[in-house]
Write a protein that holds these residues in place. Structure first.
Motif, PDB file in Angstrom:
ATOM      1  N   UNK A 211      57.299 -19.851  52.646  1.00 59.13           N
ATOM      2  CA  UNK A 211      58.306 -20.401  52.131  1.00 59.13           C
ATOM      3  C   UNK A 211      58.892 -17.951  52.341  1.00 59.13           C
ATOM      4  N   UNK A 212      60.475 -18.502  53.392  1.00 60.62           N
ATOM      5  CA  UNK A 212      60.780 -17.126  53.273  1.00 60.62           C
ATOM      6  C   UNK A 212      62.213 -17.224  52.601  1.00 60.62           C
ATOM      7  N   UNK A 213      63.436 -15.948  52.410  1.00 57.28           N
ATOM      8  CA  UNK A 213      64.417 -15.707  52.086  1.00 57.28           C
ATOM      9  C   UNK A 213      64.584 -14.322  52.580  1.00 57.28           C
ATOM     10  N   UNK A 214      66.347 -14.816  53.156  1.00 59.22           N
ATOM     11  CA  UNK A 214      66.677 -13.461  53.861  1.00 59.22           C
ATOM     12  C   UNK A 214      67.987 -13.802  52.713  1.00 59.22           C
TER      13      UNK A 214
ATOM     14  N   UNK B  99      70.342 -14.818  41.696  1.00 67.92           N
ATOM     15  CA  UNK B  99      69.896 -15.652  40.759  1.00 67.92           C
ATOM     16  C   UNK B  99      68.842 -16.965  41.575  1.00 67.92           C
ATOM     17  N   UNK B 100      69.328 -18.080  43.253  1.00 68.61           N
ATOM     18  CA  UNK B 100      69.260 -18.363  43.831  1.00 68.61           C
ATOM     19  C   UNK B 100      68.441 -18.028  44.805  1.00 68.61           C
TER      20      UNK B 100
ATOM     21  N   UNK C 138      62.483 -18.417  44.860  1.00 74.59           N
ATOM     22  CA  UNK C 138      61.296 -18.203  44.827  1.00 74.59           C
ATOM     23  C   UNK C 138      59.705 -18.558  43.455  1.00 74.59           C
ATOM     24  N   UNK C 139      60.610 -18.744  42.558  1.00 71.66           N
ATOM     25  CA  UNK C 139      59.437 -19.151  41.864  1.00 71.66           C
ATOM     26  C   UNK C 139      59.649 -20.953  41.982  1.00 71.66           C
ATOM     27  N   UNK C 140      60.246 -21.531  43.054  1.00 77.46           N
ATOM     28  CA  UNK C 140      59.788 -22.863  43.166  1.00 77.46           C
ATOM     29  C   UNK C 140      58.348 -22.630  44.280  1.00 77.46           C
ATOM     30  N   UNK C 141      58.596 -21.179  44.694  1.00 79.93           N
ATOM     31  CA  UNK C 141      58.051 -21.947  45.726  1.00 79.93           C
ATOM     32  C   UNK C 141      56.523 -21.217  45.554  1.00 79.93           C
ATOM     33  N   UNK C 142      56.719 -20.435  44.185  1.00 77.73           N
ATOM     34  CA  UNK C 142      55.265 -19.837  43.594  1.00 77.73           C
ATOM     35  C   UNK C 142      55.017 -20.707  42.876  1.00 77.73           C
ATOM     36  N   UNK C 143      55.275 -22.003  42.216  1.00 72.04           N
ATOM     37  CA  UNK C 143      55.070 -22.809  41.209  1.00 72.04           C
ATOM     38  C   UNK C 143      54.417 -24.014  42.008  1.00 72.04           C
TER      39      UNK C 143
ATOM     40  N   UNK D 134      54.754 -16.444  49.417  1.00 68.44           N
ATOM     41  CA  UNK D 134      56.427 -16.203  49.592  1.00 68.44           C
ATOM     42  C   UNK D 134      57.060 -14.642  50.281  1.00 68.44           C
ATOM     43  N   UNK D 135      58.137 -14.319  51.328  1.00 68.66           N
ATOM     44  CA  UNK D 135      58.068 -12.996  51.604  1.00 68.66           C
ATOM     45  C   UNK D 135      60.098 -13.147  51.524  1.00 68.66           C
ATOM     46  N   UNK D 136      61.061 -12.180  51.782  1.00 65.51           N
ATOM     47  CA  UNK D 136      62.298 -11.950  51.490  1.00 65.51           C
ATOM     48  C   UNK D 136      62.225 -10.573  52.305  1.00 65.51           C
ATOM     49  N   UNK D 137      63.605 -10.737  52.569  1.00 61.81           N
ATOM     50  CA  UNK D 137      64.147  -9.358  53.622  1.00 61.81           C
ATOM     51  C   UNK D 137      65.641  -9.467  52.824  1.00 61.81           C
ATOM     52  N   UNK D 138      66.488  -8.215  52.883  1.00 64.98           N
ATOM     53  CA  UNK D 138      67.709  -8.016  52.128  1.00 64.98           C
ATOM     54  C   UNK D 138      68.702  -8.375  53.394  1.00 64.98           C
TER      55      UNK D 138
END
Length: 643
Positions: A143-146, A151-152, A157-162, A167-171
């Motif tokens: 699950x990734x995030x741009x 807070x969201x 992230x915490x939902x994915x980790x649960x 997880x992975x993210x980029x600015x």
């Protein structure tokens, strides 16, 4: 080496710290008597199993299944930590605070702000987790995030980790190619993305980037659009956050093995694809608990701020303050908008107890003669953290003078590769001018000569001779482990070589001198670039600088590139620069040439591109020397290309 500390621990406070409590607990529960921090560090690195086993008991790590032993294998790479144990990072993060305790404080540079209590955070994480389950997201899916530091992003992230998803993210200010180079490697199934972001007084639309990523990542099952700029935002083939998150969901946490992948972080990717650095749930839990509970002495009531984006490991470190029940203070925007005082005003408004930033930011405040404690109520502040580059002695002095002698200066060094600091500070160790106070517990850090001999009070390669739990499980796609060995275990097989120059003092403190692959080697005298920058960038006339030594290719060529302040000419400042460098360093380290440029090329995480520029100047074609998509300002390379 000064014998007078710049900061001394208050004896009463030090005795009340978790570090002191741990020492007392060790004596009572384990029969381990240690007189002071240095003795504790020596024990922690000489008996890894006893130390880490004691640590997880003392800090109350929540294991669902117990472990067979602390270390199944001590080999590097390949150390096996707590085999048989299961746990969940998100459970640790969400089980610490009472429902009404503040978990997150958020501000954006344009004034947008919000808070989340621990109860609200638990509820939102449960809602996103339920939505991910409905999509069929399972343990091991990516699950990734741009998305920015908001807070969201934390909730997702915490939902994915649960669930045990990775997880992975980029600015969102990263370019399309830079994001795709990272995310396509790991084949994510869900993308969380903001519609846009705000920086330096301007709003930027991210939706074209989202569309490009959707085309490049065929594995995506859903793209969740976070309405960050406008609640009316829409984008093709996306699900709005408001309709994605489920209501009335109950928190749940799936136990996963200790070495189950938690997240993928990335190297800078200046040459070739960025390395996907995979770190485990358990390794991060125990390492971050150690750092935040013991070394930072955090707990409920503390408010932890670090200026970071989601593309830097410090975001992952910042949010781990939840593991100890502290409040995470998030800021999204430019640290210099409308002026450099904005972060200090943020700290005053929210009673920040630990303020984290970068050495270049401190240097900028110093040059602008800011006086944060005079202009703001910083009475809650007890510590300031600095990383990202060596903090100059002048930076240490500015902090002490501007914030007060009671504020601990926590200059730390570590890296994305371990997502922690392995040289830093402790509540019961003094701070000496220009020095990192201590090696952290469980981190067998040494300075080594080229032939692998330990050095004391001499500059050498920074190595870690024994495993740490947060070392990478593996590099993504590195099936044989060859890339891992090449990256960290050459030229010392079985020993982690970090790539920095370090000097360990006789009292156990340390000084970092910059990257060992960009050393200034003049007439056989090696010197780290940080020493050079300390002299040059102390001049108000110099806004930024880059020093490159190509002596190995063209004898005698040391070049200093300067970004000058407005209205300053090279003729006016060069003679004084030469004199200062000759006096502070040596005649050998006076550059052959000074060259004025518009800006220093930097990676997306703000690091100076010393090695790529050195390669270009040595004749390597630019496209082989550096990936433009890995740079925050790729046009800055123009100044170094053949004319």
């Amino acid at each position: 080496m000064s014998d007078t500390p710049l900061w001394r621990p208050d004896p009463a406070r030090a005795e009340q710290s978790r570090m002191a409590e741990f020492r007392r607990w060790l004596a009572q529960e384990r029969g381990v008597e240690v007189a002071d921090y240095q003795a504790l560090w020596e024990w922690s690195t000489s008996d890894l199993e006893a130390f880490w086993g004691a640590l997880v008991d003392f800090l109350g790590v929540r294991f669902h299944a117990g472990y067979d032993r602390v270390l199944g294998s001590t080999e590097m790479p390949g150390a096996e930590w707590f085999p048989g144990a299961t746990l969940n990072y998100a459970e640790h993060a969400l089980s610490t605070g009472a429902d009404d305790d503040v978990a997150v404080i958020f501000e954006r540079e344009d004034g947008l702000s919000s808070t989340l209590t621990y109860g609200e955070l638990r509820s939102q994480v449960a809602g996103v987790r339920a939505a991910l389950v409905d999509l069929g997201v399972r343990r091991g899916d990516r699950v990734v995030a741009l998305a920015p530091n908001m807070p969201r992003t934390l909730v997702a992230f915490l939902a994915a980790a649960s669930l045990g998803a990775t997880w992975s993210s980029c600015s969102p200010d990263f370019g399309v190619r830079a994001i795709a180079d990272r995310f396509t490697q790991i084949e994510p199934v869900v993308l969380f993305a903001v519609d846009g972001y705000v920086y330096n007084g301007r709003a930027f639309d991210v939706r074209p980037t989202i569309a490009a990523l959707q085309r490049e990542i065929p594995t995506l099952r859903a793209t969740v659009l976070i309405d960050y700029l406008s609640p009316e935002t829409t984008a093709p083939d996306t699900v709005p956050w408001s309709s994605f998150i489920r209501s009335e969901a109950e928190p749940a946490f799936d136990p996963v093995p200790f070495d189950h992948p938690l997240w993928v972080l990335y190297s800078s990717g200046t040459t070739g694809l960025p390395k996907g650095i995979v770190q485990g749930q358990g390794g991060i839990v125990v390492e971050h608990l150690k750092m935040l509970a013991l070394h930072s002495d955090f707990g409920p009531g503390d408010r932890f701020f670090w200026f970071t984006t989601t593309g830097w490991m410090m975001w992952n470190y910042l949010i781990s303050a939840l593991l100890v029940g502290a409040t995470v203070v998030m800021y999204d925007g430019s640290p210099g908008h409308p002026d450099l005082g904005t972060l200090w005003r943020l700290a005053a408004r929210h009673g920040v107890t630990y303020f984290g930033t970068s050495a270049p930011y401190i240097q900028s405040c110093l040059k602008q003669h800011l006086d944060p404690a005079r202009d703001n109520d910083l009475s809650a502040l007890r510590a300031l953290g600095s990383t990202g580059a060596p903090l100059s002695p002048e930076g240490f002095e500015w902090i002490a003078e501007s914030l007060g002698a009671h504020v601990q200066i926590c200059s730390v060094s570590g890296g994305t590769d371990l997502c922690t600091a392995f040289v830093g500070s402790a509540p019961d160790v003094p701070v000496w001018l220009g020095e990192l106070s201590c090696r952290t517990l469980g981190a067998a850090v040494e300075s080594w000569s080229p032939d692998g001999k330990p050095l004391v009070d001499e500059v050498g390669e920074l190595v870690i001779t024994k495993p740490m739990p947060s070392m990478p499980l593996y590099l993504w796609g590195d099936q044989t482990g060859e890339r891992m060995r090449e990256s960290y275990f050459e030229p010392y097989p079985g020993v982690w070589r970090h790539g920095d120059w370090i000097r360990i003092t006789p009292r156990g403190s340390a000084v970092i001198y910059g990257r060992s692959d960009s050393t200034l080697n003049r007439g056989g005298v090696r010197m780290g670039t940080s020493e050079f920058y300390r002299v040059v960038e102390a001049f108000d006339e110099v806004a930024d600088s880059l020093v490159i030594d190509t002596s190995s290719d063209r004898e005698g060529e040391l070049v200093c590139y300067l970004v000058l302040a407005d209205g300053v000419t090279l003729d006016a400042v060069e003679p004084r620069l030469r004199s200062a460098l000759r006096s502070a360093l040596s005649p050998r380290h006076v550059p052959d040439r000074f060259v004025v440029i518009k800006e220093v090329p930097r990676t997306l995480n703000g690091k100076k591109c010393e090695v790529p520029v050195k390669k270009i100047l040595s004749g390597v074609p630019p496209e082989r020397a550096v990936s433009r998509d890995a740079l925050a300002n790729p046009d800055a390379l123009t100044a170094f290309l053949p004319s």
